[in-house]
Design a protein around this motif. Structure first.
Motif, short mmCIF file in Angstrom:
data_model
loop_
_atom_site.label_atom_id
_atom_site.label_comp_id
_atom_site.label_asym_id
_atom_site.label_seq_id
_atom_site.Cartn_x
_atom_site.Cartn_y
_atom_site.Cartn_z
N MET A 1 1.02 -1.32 0.04
CA MET A 1 -0.09 0.02 0.01
C MET A 1 0.75 1.22 0.03
N ILE A 2 0.72 2.19 -0.94
CA ILE A 2 1.22 3.38 -0.91
C ILE A 2 0.30 4.67 -0.40
N ALA A 3 0.66 5.24 0.64
CA ALA A 3 0.02 6.33 0.96
C ALA A 3 0.86 7.59 0.69
N LEU A 4 -0.14 8.96 0.55
CA LEU A 4 0.58 10.26 0.41
C LEU A 4 0.07 11.18 1.32
N THR A 5 0.61 12.11 2.02
CA THR A 5 0.19 13.14 2.64
C THR A 5 -0.26 14.34 1.71
N GLY A 6 -1.08 15.15 2.18
CA GLY A 6 -1.32 16.31 1.27
C GLY A 6 -1.91 15.90 -0.25
N ALA A 7 -2.61 14.83 -0.23
CA ALA A 7 -3.08 14.16 -1.48
C ALA A 7 -4.06 15.34 -2.24
N ASN A 8 -4.77 16.04 -1.35
CA ASN A 8 -5.84 16.90 -2.19
C ASN A 8 -4.99 18.15 -2.81
N GLY A 9 -3.92 18.34 -2.18
CA GLY A 9 -2.98 19.56 -3.04
C GLY A 9 -2.62 19.33 -4.46
N GLN A 10 -2.18 20.32 -4.96
CA GLN A 10 -1.88 20.47 -6.46
C GLN A 10 -0.68 19.40 -6.59
N LEU A 11 0.25 19.45 -5.71
CA LEU A 11 1.49 18.07 -6.11
C LEU A 11 0.72 16.86 -5.77
N GLY A 12 -0.04 16.57 -4.78
CA GLY A 12 -0.71 15.27 -4.59
C GLY A 12 -1.46 14.81 -5.50
N ARG A 13 -2.22 15.52 -6.17
CA ARG A 13 -2.94 15.21 -7.10
C ARG A 13 -2.48 14.66 -8.33
N LEU A 14 -1.33 15.20 -8.76
CA LEU A 14 -0.35 14.99 -9.87
C LEU A 14 0.27 13.71 -9.52
N VAL A 15 0.84 13.49 -8.22
CA VAL A 15 1.46 12.33 -7.77
C VAL A 15 0.59 10.98 -7.96
N ILE A 16 -0.80 11.24 -7.90
CA ILE A 16 -1.87 10.08 -7.69
C ILE A 16 -1.82 9.95 -9.09
N ASP A 17 -2.06 10.65 -10.14
CA ASP A 17 -2.29 10.60 -11.47
C ASP A 17 -1.22 9.91 -12.14
N HIS A 18 0.14 10.29 -11.45
CA HIS A 18 1.50 9.48 -12.08
C HIS A 18 1.25 8.15 -11.63
N LEU A 19 1.10 7.82 -10.22
CA LEU A 19 1.14 6.54 -9.63
C LEU A 19 0.17 5.54 -10.60
N ASN A 20 -1.17 6.11 -10.78
CA ASN A 20 -2.07 5.65 -11.59
C ASN A 20 -1.57 4.87 -13.00
N LYS A 21 -0.88 6.05 -13.60
CA LYS A 21 -0.21 5.69 -14.81
C LYS A 21 0.86 4.76 -14.77
N ALA A 22 1.39 4.58 -13.63
CA ALA A 22 2.61 3.43 -13.57
C ALA A 22 1.90 2.12 -13.06
N GLY A 23 0.42 2.22 -12.82
CA GLY A 23 0.07 0.81 -12.47
C GLY A 23 -0.09 0.62 -11.01
N ALA A 24 0.12 1.30 -10.17
CA ALA A 24 0.02 1.22 -8.61
C ALA A 24 -1.43 0.66 -8.20
N ALA A 25 -1.30 -0.26 -7.51
CA ALA A 25 -2.54 -1.10 -7.26
C ALA A 25 -3.39 -0.45 -6.15
N GLY A 26 -2.65 -0.01 -4.95
CA GLY A 26 -3.30 0.45 -3.75
C GLY A 26 -2.89 1.71 -3.47
N ILE A 27 -3.54 2.87 -3.51
CA ILE A 27 -3.19 4.11 -3.18
C ILE A 27 -4.12 4.67 -2.24
N ARG A 28 -3.32 5.22 -1.01
CA ARG A 28 -4.18 5.77 0.16
C ARG A 28 -3.93 7.48 0.18
N ALA A 29 -4.80 8.14 -0.18
CA ALA A 29 -4.95 9.62 -0.10
C ALA A 29 -5.18 9.98 1.42
#
Length: 282
Positions: A1-29
């Motif tokens: 499981m990958i988690a990230l703080t500040g996930a609702n911020g501008q950088l956090g949202r972009l990280v989630i986009d890139h993780l999804n593109k990389a095929g990450a299966a479990g992301i906790r915002a």
């Protein structure tokens, strides 16, 4: 499981986009107000409350997390304490790897902003948790207001002199963070993340001039004068002082590095000054 703080911020949202593109299966915002971030929820992403100032929310949010991206907070003056709370909770929860968004040249930077990053880096070292320091350079987006002001007033103002600034786009830094989180290397290391090319504020003024057909000069000002202009533009005095301090530090090279770590992580050159200005001038 990958988690990230500040996930609702501008950088956090972009990280989630890139993780999804990389095929990450479990992301906790991890967010302060889940009700404001429900649009992040999806097949691979869950949204969980995690408030830096309410430590009781942190341990549950990190339960079952293997890898954590600690995005530096926005409350200058409170960040070292807040980051330490997250690190302590991560250790208790058994998080095995942390990546932290620090600042370029953090260990030697004279910038006021660098102090809390150094304190957080020290807390990570003391925790014993394997970690990566993502020492992000300046964001190109930091100059959106500068470009807008130049278009309105006919000049670029600042205190950076002839200092080179190795900036990159926010998406570039997000892509680098995602690459580290989704990668196989969980060893402790440091990346100096600088843009592929550097520029001075005079170069920025020249690029605006070239793209608008107007003569836009760069006016290099004493830091207190520049801070005063920022206050007149509506910024709080304390924040204006920090930006002016950052410009002064840039004059001495604090925001420059010839490191190719960013390109190495993302596999391509970072966003260019020309491309950024093109978007800003429309």
């Amino acid at each position: 499981m990958i988690a990230l703080t500040g996930a609702n911020g501008q950088l956090g949202r972009l990280v989630i986009d890139h993780l999804n593109k990389a095929g990450a299966a479990g992301i906790r915002a991890l967010v302060r107000s889940p009700e404001k971030a429900q649009d992040l929820s999806g097949p691979t992403v869950s949204v969980v409350e995690a408030d830096y100032d309410r430590p009781e929310t942190l341990a549950p949010a990190l339960a079952g997390v293997d890898r954590l991206l600690l995005i530096s907070g926005s409350e200058i003056g409170q960040r070292a304490r807040q980051h330490k709370a997250v690190i302590d909770a991560a250790k208790k929860a058994g998080v095995s790897f942390i990546a932290y968004t620090s600042i370029l040249n953090a260990d030697k930077s004279p910038m006021i902003l660098a102090k809390e990053h150094r304190e957080t880096e020290a807390a990570l070292k003391a925790s014993g948790i394997p970690h990566v320091l993502l020492r992000n350079g300046w964001y190109l987006e930091n100059y959106a207001g500068t470009v807008a002001a130049a278009l309105e007033h006919g000049a670029v103002a600042g205190s950076a002199g002839t200092g080179k600034i190795a900036a990159a786009g926010r998406s570039d830094y997000a892509e680098a963070a995602a690459a580290v989180l989704a990668g196989n290397d969980t060893s402790t290391r440091t990346y100096e993340l600088a843009g592929s090319s550097a520029f001075t504020l005079a170069d920025l003024a020249g690029e605006i001039s070239a793209q608008t057909g107007r003569k836009i000069p760069f006016n290099n000002l004493p830091a207190d004068v520049y801070a005063g202009i920022l206050v007149q533009a509506g910024l709080p005095q304390a924040f204006a002082d920090i930006l002016a301090d950052s410009d002064m530090a840039a004059a001495g090279g604090a925001l420059y590095s010839d490191s190719k770590d960013l390109e190495g992580l993302i596999g391509h050159p970072s966003e260019t000054l020309k491309g950024f200005v093109q978007v800003q001038v429309g």
